[in-house]
Write a protein that holds these residues in place. Structure first.
Motif, PDB file in Angstrom:
ATOM      1  N   THR A  21      -0.371   4.533   6.594  1.00 44.89           N
ATOM      2  CA  THR A  21      -0.076   3.204   5.905  1.00 44.89           C
ATOM      3  C   THR A  21      -0.454   1.767   6.599  1.00 44.89           C
ATOM      4  OG1 THR A  21       2.064   4.473   5.372  1.00 44.89           O
ATOM      5  CG2 THR A  21       2.084   2.228   4.886  1.00 44.89           C
ATOM      6  N   ASP A  22      -0.382   1.876   7.897  1.00 44.14           N
ATOM      7  CA  ASP A  22      -0.818   0.430   8.357  1.00 44.14           C
ATOM      8  C   ASP A  22      -2.196   0.299   8.423  1.00 44.14           C
ATOM      9  OD1 ASP A  22       1.747   0.259   9.419  1.00 44.14           O
ATOM     10  OD2 ASP A  22       1.452   0.946  11.311  1.00 44.14           O
ATOM     11  N   ARG A  23      -2.973   1.299   8.170  1.00 42.52           N
ATOM     12  CA  ARG A  23      -4.294   1.057   7.943  1.00 42.52           C
ATOM     13  C   ARG A  23      -4.676   0.777   6.690  1.00 42.52           C
ATOM     14  NH1 ARG A  23      -7.626   4.265  11.867  1.00 42.52           N
ATOM     15  NH2 ARG A  23      -9.406   3.455  10.707  1.00 42.52           N
ATOM     16  N   LEU A  24      -3.938   1.381   5.814  1.00 45.28           N
ATOM     17  CA  LEU A  24      -4.212   1.162   4.293  1.00 45.28           C
ATOM     18  C   LEU A  24      -3.625  -0.535   4.213  1.00 45.28           C
ATOM     19  CD1 LEU A  24      -3.004   4.538   2.681  1.00 45.28           C
ATOM     20  CD2 LEU A  24      -5.204   3.532   2.597  1.00 45.28           C
ATOM     21  N   LEU A  25      -2.582  -0.884   4.425  1.00 42.66           N
ATOM     22  CA  LEU A  25      -2.197  -2.173   4.367  1.00 42.66           C
ATOM     23  C   LEU A  25      -3.143  -3.194   4.977  1.00 42.66           C
ATOM     24  CD1 LEU A  25       1.685  -1.584   4.944  1.00 42.66           C
ATOM     25  CD2 LEU A  25       0.776  -2.212   3.011  1.00 42.66           C
ATOM     26  N   ALA A  30       0.891  -5.417  -0.163  1.00 38.86           N
ATOM     27  CA  ALA A  30       2.019  -4.435   0.137  1.00 38.86           C
ATOM     28  C   ALA A  30       2.507  -3.808  -1.083  1.00 38.86           C
ATOM     29  CB  ALA A  30       3.255  -5.298   0.872  1.00 38.86           C
ATOM     30  N   GLU A  31       2.568  -4.518  -2.225  1.00 37.85           N
ATOM     31  CA  GLU A  31       2.993  -3.637  -3.339  1.00 37.85           C
ATOM     32  C   GLU A  31       2.012  -2.870  -3.979  1.00 37.85           C
ATOM     33  OE1 GLU A  31       0.838  -7.408  -4.831  1.00 37.85           O
ATOM     34  OE2 GLU A  31       2.116  -6.887  -3.131  1.00 37.85           O
ATOM     35  N   ALA A  32       1.001  -2.739  -3.447  1.00 40.42           N
ATOM     36  CA  ALA A  32       0.016  -1.513  -3.667  1.00 40.42           C
ATOM     37  C   ALA A  32       0.131  -0.347  -3.162  1.00 40.42           C
ATOM     38  CB  ALA A  32      -1.609  -2.065  -3.707  1.00 40.42           C
ATOM     39  N   VAL A  33       1.035  -0.320  -1.991  1.00 34.10           N
ATOM     40  CA  VAL A  33       1.166   0.938  -1.259  1.00 34.10           C
ATOM     41  C   VAL A  33       2.877   1.376  -1.234  1.00 34.10           C
ATOM     42  CG1 VAL A  33       0.925   1.988   1.146  1.00 34.10           C
ATOM     43  CG2 VAL A  33      -0.541  -0.030   0.388  1.00 34.10           C
ATOM     44  N   LEU A  34       2.661   2.565  -1.850  1.00 39.13           N
ATOM     45  CA  LEU A  34       4.088   3.175  -2.016  1.00 39.13           C
ATOM     46  C   LEU A  34       4.337   4.443  -1.118  1.00 39.13           C
ATOM     47  CD1 LEU A  34       3.830   3.295  -6.047  1.00 39.13           C
ATOM     48  CD2 LEU A  34       4.769   1.228  -4.398  1.00 39.13           C
ATOM     49  N   THR A  35       5.570   4.224  -0.143  1.00 34.54           N
ATOM     50  CA  THR A  35       5.783   5.259   0.547  1.00 34.54           C
ATOM     51  C   THR A  35       7.142   6.022   0.479  1.00 34.54           C
ATOM     52  OG1 THR A  35       6.572   3.664   2.214  1.00 34.54           O
ATOM     53  CG2 THR A  35       4.320   4.364   2.500  1.00 34.54           C
ATOM     54  N   VAL A  60      -1.186   4.959  -3.704  1.00 32.61           N
ATOM     55  CA  VAL A  60      -1.764   3.609  -3.491  1.00 32.61           C
ATOM     56  C   VAL A  60      -2.355   3.182  -5.176  1.00 32.61           C
ATOM     57  CG1 VAL A  60      -3.862   2.304  -2.668  1.00 32.61           C
ATOM     58  CG2 VAL A  60      -2.756   3.897  -1.312  1.00 32.61           C
ATOM     59  N   LEU A  61      -2.142   1.897  -5.129  1.00 31.76           N
ATOM     60  CA  LEU A  61      -2.444   1.537  -6.680  1.00 31.76           C
ATOM     61  C   LEU A  61      -3.159   0.192  -6.380  1.00 31.76           C
ATOM     62  CD1 LEU A  61       0.994   2.191  -6.704  1.00 31.76           C
ATOM     63  CD2 LEU A  61       0.416   2.328  -9.127  1.00 31.76           C
ATOM     64  N   PRO A  62      -4.472   0.220  -6.472  1.00 29.55           N
ATOM     65  CA  PRO A  62      -5.528  -0.755  -6.119  1.00 29.55           C
ATOM     66  C   PRO A  62      -5.688  -1.507  -7.410  1.00 29.55           C
ATOM     67  CG  PRO A  62      -6.631   1.442  -6.320  1.00 29.55           C
ATOM     68  CD  PRO A  62      -5.313   1.572  -6.076  1.00 29.55           C
ATOM     69  N   ARG A  63      -6.227  -2.773  -7.407  1.00 33.35           N
ATOM     70  CA  ARG A  63      -6.660  -3.387  -8.569  1.00 33.35           C
ATOM     71  C   ARG A  63      -7.895  -3.773  -8.451  1.00 33.35           C
ATOM     72  NH1 ARG A  63      -2.493  -5.205 -11.844  1.00 33.35           N
ATOM     73  NH2 ARG A  63      -0.443  -5.246 -10.796  1.00 33.35           N
ATOM     74  N   THR A  64      -8.705  -3.589  -7.397  1.00 33.44           N
ATOM     75  CA  THR A  64     -10.208  -4.118  -7.361  1.00 33.44           C
ATOM     76  C   THR A  64     -10.947  -2.964  -6.786  1.00 33.44           C
ATOM     77  OG1 THR A  64      -9.916  -5.011  -5.175  1.00 33.44           O
ATOM     78  CG2 THR A  64      -9.349  -6.366  -6.849  1.00 33.44           C
ATOM     79  N   VAL A  65     -12.312  -3.045  -7.027  1.00 29.63           N
ATOM     80  CA  VAL A  65     -13.114  -2.037  -6.421  1.00 29.63           C
ATOM     81  C   VAL A  65     -13.074  -2.196  -5.205  1.00 29.63           C
ATOM     82  CG1 VAL A  65     -15.550  -1.562  -6.346  1.00 29.63           C
ATOM     83  CG2 VAL A  65     -14.707  -2.217  -8.478  1.00 29.63           C
ATOM     84  N   GLU A  66     -13.276  -3.389  -4.379  1.00 30.07           N
ATOM     85  CA  GLU A  66     -13.049  -3.402  -2.893  1.00 30.07           C
ATOM     86  C   GLU A  66     -11.892  -2.767  -2.459  1.00 30.07           C
ATOM     87  OE1 GLU A  66     -15.687  -6.536  -4.622  1.00 30.07           O
ATOM     88  OE2 GLU A  66     -13.614  -6.048  -5.224  1.00 30.07           O
ATOM     89  N   GLN A  67     -10.657  -2.896  -3.058  1.00 29.79           N
ATOM     90  CA  GLN A  67      -9.715  -2.113  -2.464  1.00 29.79           C
ATOM     91  C   GLN A  67      -9.684  -0.680  -2.680  1.00 29.79           C
ATOM     92  OE1 GLN A  67      -6.421  -3.826  -4.696  1.00 29.79           O
ATOM     93  NE2 GLN A  67      -6.299  -5.664  -4.022  1.00 29.79           N
ATOM     94  N   SER A 105      -3.877   5.981  -7.635  1.00 34.79           N
ATOM     95  CA  SER A 105      -3.736   5.822  -8.966  1.00 34.79           C
ATOM     96  C   SER A 105      -4.355   4.741  -9.408  1.00 34.79           C
ATOM     97  CB  SER A 105      -2.074   5.560  -9.035  1.00 34.79           C
ATOM     98  OG  SER A 105      -1.763   5.125 -10.307  1.00 34.79           O
ATOM     99  N   LEU A 106      -5.224   4.704 -10.480  1.00 34.23           N
ATOM    100  CA  LEU A 106      -6.226   3.774 -10.801  1.00 34.23           C
ATOM    101  C   LEU A 106      -5.520   3.082 -12.039  1.00 34.23           C
ATOM    102  CD1 LEU A 106      -9.140   5.910 -10.185  1.00 34.23           C
ATOM    103  CD2 LEU A 106      -8.610   3.717  -8.924  1.00 34.23           C
ATOM    104  N   THR A 107      -4.321   3.367 -12.559  1.00 28.00           N
ATOM    105  CA  THR A 107      -3.800   2.539 -13.570  1.00 28.00           C
ATOM    106  C   THR A 107      -3.716   1.303 -13.693  1.00 28.00           C
ATOM    107  OG1 THR A 107      -1.615   3.057 -12.699  1.00 28.00           O
ATOM    108  CG2 THR A 107      -2.314   4.750 -14.230  1.00 28.00           C
ATOM    109  N   ARG A 108      -3.788   0.769 -12.519  1.00 27.68           N
ATOM    110  CA  ARG A 108      -3.711  -0.942 -12.659  1.00 27.68           C
ATOM    111  C   ARG A 108      -4.981  -1.650 -12.617  1.00 27.68           C
ATOM    112  NH1 ARG A 108       1.078  -2.339  -7.853  1.00 27.68           N
ATOM    113  NH2 ARG A 108       2.519  -1.276  -9.025  1.00 27.68           N
ATOM    114  N   MET A 109      -6.083  -0.930 -12.631  1.00 31.92           N
ATOM    115  CA  MET A 109      -7.323  -1.209 -12.797  1.00 31.92           C
ATOM    116  C   MET A 109      -7.658  -1.170 -14.425  1.00 31.92           C
ATOM    117  SD  MET A 109      -9.434   0.204  -9.613  1.00 31.92           S
ATOM    118  CE  MET A 109     -10.962  -0.532  -9.932  1.00 31.92           C
ATOM    119  N   ASP A 110      -7.109  -1.844 -15.267  1.00 31.63           N
ATOM    120  CA  ASP A 110      -6.964  -1.808 -16.788  1.00 31.63           C
ATOM    121  C   ASP A 110      -7.522  -2.742 -17.576  1.00 31.63           C
ATOM    122  OD1 ASP A 110      -5.051  -3.858 -15.840  1.00 31.63           O
ATOM    123  OD2 ASP A 110      -3.562  -2.851 -16.908  1.00 31.63           O
TER     124      ASP A 110
END
Length: 471
Positions: A21-25, A30-35, A60-67, A105-110
């Motif tokens: 989780t720390d590595r992902l963050l 923070a709102e894109a990482v659910l634990t 994880v719910l990314p919004r960008t390609v980089e994420q 989950s890619l649902t926020r890349m909409d």
């Protein structure tokens, strides 16, 4: 048994979830990482029955390609499996989590990034809802044909992952025919572009088609270039009642042999018709053994319906009802749209098969399903995209009844075996996922499996992308 437990790579120490989780963050808000386990559990599976699902370590719910790239680099470094997801409306277990995985989950890349009426393309992110795209391009006089039954909730990324179809496939084809190009994040986090945005292009191997239907096992689609068509005229629908499934299938063969190109050609057997009547009180005749729906979106649809109506009568239709306008057409289609909901109400749980056979074998398929239903003492309704031979035998059962659940699984397998015997395929549009892995091996054979595994190894050498699915 086709429902063996998913075998997946795991982190060496599952207690290191906080480290993951720390590595992902480090590269995600923070709102894109659910634990929270209560929250992550809701992302554990799609809508398939009898498909095991594990407990994800994190969602994880990314919004960008980089994420997305950051997630895949982290997963590669830590050897953590990643399960890509869209709306989880699939029916094969392809989006089911594995223990200790990252659910991506890619649902926020909409976002719809571009609509070009001149080039007749749309450029979209994977989380765009199918219906949202369809309505957006319609404002430009354009049409995006692929229309899965779940089009109001399913995502374009999920449609690409499972190579989904829909009611209009008989005329317009499936999702694969509309994907011109893709941006894909690979397992190690690199970004690759495939395909084109031009009307033609044959440079190199067709990697775009390779990703369509790969169920997230080769890479993560983060952008798609989709082909569009001019918006067709409003379609008109005809309903024809038949005294037998064989007569309805004969009509299908006559329509296709006659060179007609309906925009929709759907069939409901008597079990499905009864279920719809019981649920919605639509007043469909109880004597109906098969109901065939045909539609045309041509400049003169009434003439096309008249010609098809005559063919239905020649095949033995007891009644043919052509719609006079769009409102009547929608009313006739309502019964078909209610089919799966109505069958689910019969027993509370359904197992939806997806066997596609040659149109010439459609009658044998329906007759075989009826025999299997009798053999296993089950209610099995069939609705079908009859124009392309894609049947959806739907097994209705009580999930709390152990014996009935066993019989449901066995009947499901027997239906798939029947489809292969008739020269068909185990899936026309729902994909393989977990549910049909062993049946894929039977269909394509050992050499086919060997080559597909070699492709998987090339793109995902660590085996972290959607492990336990497809192969």
């Amino acid at each position: 048994m086709i429902m063996s437990r998913i075998e997946a790579p795991r982190s060496e120490d599952t207690a290191e979830t906080s480290g993951l989780t720390d590595r992902l963050l480090a590269g995600l808000p923070a709102e894109a990482v659910l634990t929270d386990p209560d929250v992550t559990a809701s992302y554990a599976h799609d809508m398939a029955s009898f498909c095991p699902a594990g407990a994800p370590a994190v969602v994880v719910l990314p919004r960008t390609v980089e994420q997305v790239q950051h997630v895949m680099r982290t997963a590669t470094e830590l050897r953590v499996p990643v399960v890509p997801q869209g709306a989880r409306s699939g029916l094969s277990g392809a989006a089911n989590a594995t223990d200790g995985c990252i659910v991506l989950s890619l649902t926020r890349m909409d976002r719809i990034l571009e609509i070009s009426p001149v080039d007749r393309i749309a450029v979209v992110e994977p989380g765009v809802i199918n219906a949202t795209l369809s309505r957006a391009v319609e404002e430009h006089g354009l049409y995006y044909p692929p229309d899965p039954s779940s089009w109001e909730m399913c995502t374009i990324g999920g449609n690409i992952g499972t190579a989904s179809g829909g009611l209009c496939c008989v005329k317009y084809g499936v999702t694969a025919e509309y994907v011109l190009g893709l941006d894909v994040v690979l397992a190690d986090g690199r970004l690759m572009s495939t395909g084109r945005r031009t009307a033609k292009g044959v440079a190199g191997y067709d990697l775009t088609r390779l990703f369509v239907g790969s169920e997230g096992s080769l890479g993560i689609v983060v952008r798609a270039v989709l082909a569009l068509k001019p918006k067709p005229p409003q379609q008109l629908v005809l309903a024809a009642e038949f005294p037998s499934a064989a007569a309805a299938c004969d009509a299908v063969c006559r329509i296709m042999e006659g060179g007609h190109v309906p925009s929709l050609l759907e069939l409901m057997d008597r079990t499905t018709v009864k279920a719809v009547n019981d649920l919605a009180h639509m007043g469909l005749p109880e004597t109906t053994e098969s109901l065939l729906l045909a539609a045309f979106d041509t400049p003169a649809p009434a003439a096309d319906l008249a010609a098809v109506g005559a063919l239905c009568e020649a095949a033995g239709a007891t009644e043919v009802v052509p719609a006079e306008d769009a409102a009547e057409s929608e009313l006739l289609l309502q019964a078909r749209r209610l089919s799966l909901t109505a069958l689910e109400a019969v027993k509370g749980t359904t197992m939806i098969d997806d066997v596609c056979v040659p149109r010439s074998k459609l009658s044998e398929m329906l007759e075989g399903v009826e025999r299997i239903a009798g053999k296993y003492r089950l209610t099995i309704g069939v609705c079908a995209h009859a124009g392309d031979g894609n049947t959806h035998p739907t097994v209705c059962f009580d999930a709390q009844d152990e014996d009935e659940s066993r019989r449901a699984r066995e009947s499901f397998d027997e239906i798939m075996a029947l489809g292969l015997e008739l020269g068909g395929t185990i899936t026309g549009e729902h994909g393989v996922g977990v549910l049909k892995k062993e049946w894929l091996a039977r269909e394509i054979g050992p050499v086919g499996i060997e080559m597909q595994r070699a492709v998987k190894q090339a793109f995902d050498p660590l085996g972290i992308l959607n492990p336990g699915k497809v192969l």
